[in-house]
Design an enzyme around this catalytic site. Structure first.
Site, mmCIF file in Angstrom:
data_model
loop_
_atom_site.group_PDB
_atom_site.id
_atom_site.type_symbol
_atom_site.label_atom_id
_atom_site.label_comp_id
_atom_site.label_asym_id
_atom_site.label_seq_id
_atom_site.Cartn_x
_atom_site.Cartn_y
_atom_site.Cartn_z
ATOM 1 C CG HIS A 1 6.387 11.414 -47.822
ATOM 2 N ND1 HIS A 1 5.773 11.094 -46.504
ATOM 3 C CD2 HIS A 1 6.896 10.417 -48.129
ATOM 4 C CE1 HIS A 1 5.777 9.962 -46.858
ATOM 5 N NE2 HIS A 1 5.887 9.114 -48.039
ATOM 6 C CG ASN B 1 9.241 9.480 -45.317
ATOM 7 O OD1 ASN B 1 10.107 10.185 -44.781
ATOM 8 N ND2 ASN B 1 9.475 8.929 -46.836
ATOM 9 N N GLY B 2 6.465 6.902 -42.459
ATOM 10 C CA GLY B 2 5.265 6.733 -41.473
ATOM 11 C C GLY B 2 5.616 6.282 -40.686
ATOM 12 N NE ARG B 3 8.043 1.493 -41.895
ATOM 13 C CZ ARG B 3 8.836 0.851 -42.914
ATOM 14 N NH1 ARG B 3 9.169 -0.422 -42.925
ATOM 15 N NH2 ARG B 3 8.782 1.828 -44.114
#
Length: 504
Positions: free
Chosen positions: A331, A337-339
């Site tokens: 992270h 972070n997810g995308r």
């Protein structure tokens, strides 16, 4: 009351063994994912499962000393580099050296010796082994290994780990992964696209790209403006063209967030957590990212691992999963972070030429369809780590990490993640892509047939077909009155029949 370990009661007539014994012996707080014990009685087989415990047969009983339990763990349990490193850090150097030196040529002794020096970057007071046979560190029947073996001359060990000493995932060779690796998904892509025109493939790629970009935001619970979805879609379409670096991550981050006034672009300088806050703004974290002071080093090690995986030519889907999931666990950014984690799957698959140029797999779309499983996999990994992170709340409702957590992000079992991404890719090839191609082909045929009997502007005719499909193959009264009042009832029935016949 019975003896408890890891909040689980030890089964009757059993005692701890392997990692469980070592963690208890050295008084360590570690996320042990399989509790093991050994029965004082004989069992029907070598081992049985009982609740959270794996119970081994009494015949496998070992001497009650640390080295014997270490040998047992390496022989009978799955390798766990985080646990091994923490055990080695507590293990008296002289004691482990003497145990190895009793018979340094034994396979288990060689493995323990190699792993100690590999993980701790510390040399034991032992002489190099003389010329002799080299043994594999990982059993090729149990694990995914690197095909480019590094020979350790000192230990006479073939280092076939897929990672480095600084960043090393482990992938168990499960039946699912064996199936996926043998299924030649690459060839199945060619079979799906082989009989389809290039123009149809390009149109499908365009639709799937937009779908993937939209889904990636939806996974994060966002509903951004169309221009942001399209902008991110253009970035996904360029995946694989630029070498991964910290500057490249920063570039992607700036495009993803746009002109954000409230979020720092690039590697974060503060801590980050996922979870909630109470009414007093007190953090309730479900997951805490790596300590901000460790981010730069971890990301440099991540880039080094990416290069190693490229050189090793590991399976592209395994490669993509490793790189993407390490990123999301570290992270490294304040937001996004997810995308970017899901973008990295596209990047590796495109860079490794897994699918044809111009074609993007809608991984995020498939993940969104399986969102519970996706989140379960993330939580299964991160939740046990939370027990090892000491933190306190800050005045602004963030968290402050109080202990050294760097190793928590360096070593992990990527098996479930790899199985999941393989399943997503397989579904894309077998269902999502063929369905999209079939839809477009049916749409084109319906368009041609309708256009032959009724003259209508192209966009209006396409809208007509879409409205009929959206309303269970019937043009709604509202849409007819609003856009197609010129059509007779007979014409509408004829058009509806054409749509039905082409989309059966």
């Amino acid at each position: 009351m019975g003896i408890t370990f890891n909040n689980q009661i030890l089964p009757n007539s059993c005692q701890l063994i392997g990692y469980s014994w070592l963690i208890n012996h050295f008084n360590l707080e570690l996320p042990l994912r399989q509790l093991c014990c050994i029965s004082q009685k004989r069992l029907a087989g070598q081992s049985i499962h009982k609740g959270q415990w794996l119970i081994y047969d009494a015949q496998l009983m070992v001497e009650d000393i640390a080295y014997s339990h270490l040998e047992f763990a390496l022989k009978h349990e799955y390798i766990d580099l985080l646990i091994l490193k923490r055990i080695f850090q507590q293990y008296p150097l002289q004691e482990i050296s003497q145990s190895i030196d009793i018979n340094p040529k034994r396979i288990l002794s060689k493995k323990i010796w190699f792993l100690y020096e590999f993980l701790l970057n510390k040399r034991l007071p032992l002489k190099d082994l003389p010329v002799g046979k080299y043994d594999d560190l990982l059993d090729v029947k149990k694990y995914i290994i690197s095909e480019k073996i590094i020979k350790s001359k000192r230990h006479k060990i073939n280092n076939n780990l897929i990672g480095t000493a600084k960043l090393c995932p482990i992938i168990r060779k499960t039946e699912k992964l064996r199936h996926y690796l043998d299924s030649n998904l690459n060839k199945k892509i060619s079979n799906v696209l082989g009989s389809v025109s290039n123009s149809l493939i390009k149109r499908a790629a365009s639709f799937l790209l937009l779908s993937d970009s939209k889904a990636s935001f939806e996974i994060e619970g966002e509903r951004p403006a169309k221009n942001r979805i399209e902008s991110w879609g253009k970035i996904i379409n360029e995946a694989g063209k630029t070498i991964l670096s910290i500057n490249e991550i920063q570039r992607l981050h700036s495009i993803l967030l746009g002109n954000s006034r409230f979020i720092k672009i690039g590697l974060r300088e503060e801590e980050v957590f996922l979870g909630d806050r109470d009414r007093d703004n007190y953090p309730i974290p479900e997951f805490i990212g790596a300590n901000s002071k460790d981010i730069l080093e971890l990301m440099n090690d991540w880039i080094e691992l990416e290069q190693k995986l490229l050189e090793d030519e590991i399976d592209p889907i395994l490669h993509a999963t490793i790189i993407a999931f390490i990123f999301v666990y570290v992270h490294p950014l304040e937001d996004g972070n997810g995308r970017i984690h899901r973008y990295l799957i596209h990047h590796v698959l495109a860079n490794r030429n897994f699918y044809p140029k111009g074609m993007i797999f809608p991984i995020s779309t498939v993940i969104l369809d399986n969102i519970k499983r996706y989140r379960d996999i993330l939580v299964q990994h991160t939740s046990p780590l939370m027990k090892m992170i000491n933190w306190e709340a800050t005045e602004n409702g963030n968290v402050k990490i109080l202990n050294n957590t760097e190793d928590l992000y360096r070593y992990f079992d990527a098996t479930s993640s790899c199985e999941f991404i393989f399943a997503c890719v397989e579904k894309t090839i077998k269902e999502t892509l063929p369905n999209e191609l079939k839809y477009l082909n049916s749409f084109d045929k319906a368009y041609i047939e309708i256009n032959e009997i009724i003259e209508m502007p192209e966009n209006k005719l396409k809208s007509l077909i879409t409205y009929i499909l959206q309303n269970e193959h019937k043009l709604s009264k509202n849409k007819k009155e609003k856009y197609f009042d010129e059509l007779t009832a007979h014409e509408i029935k004829t058009i509806e029949d054409i749509v039905v016949n082409n989309f059966l």
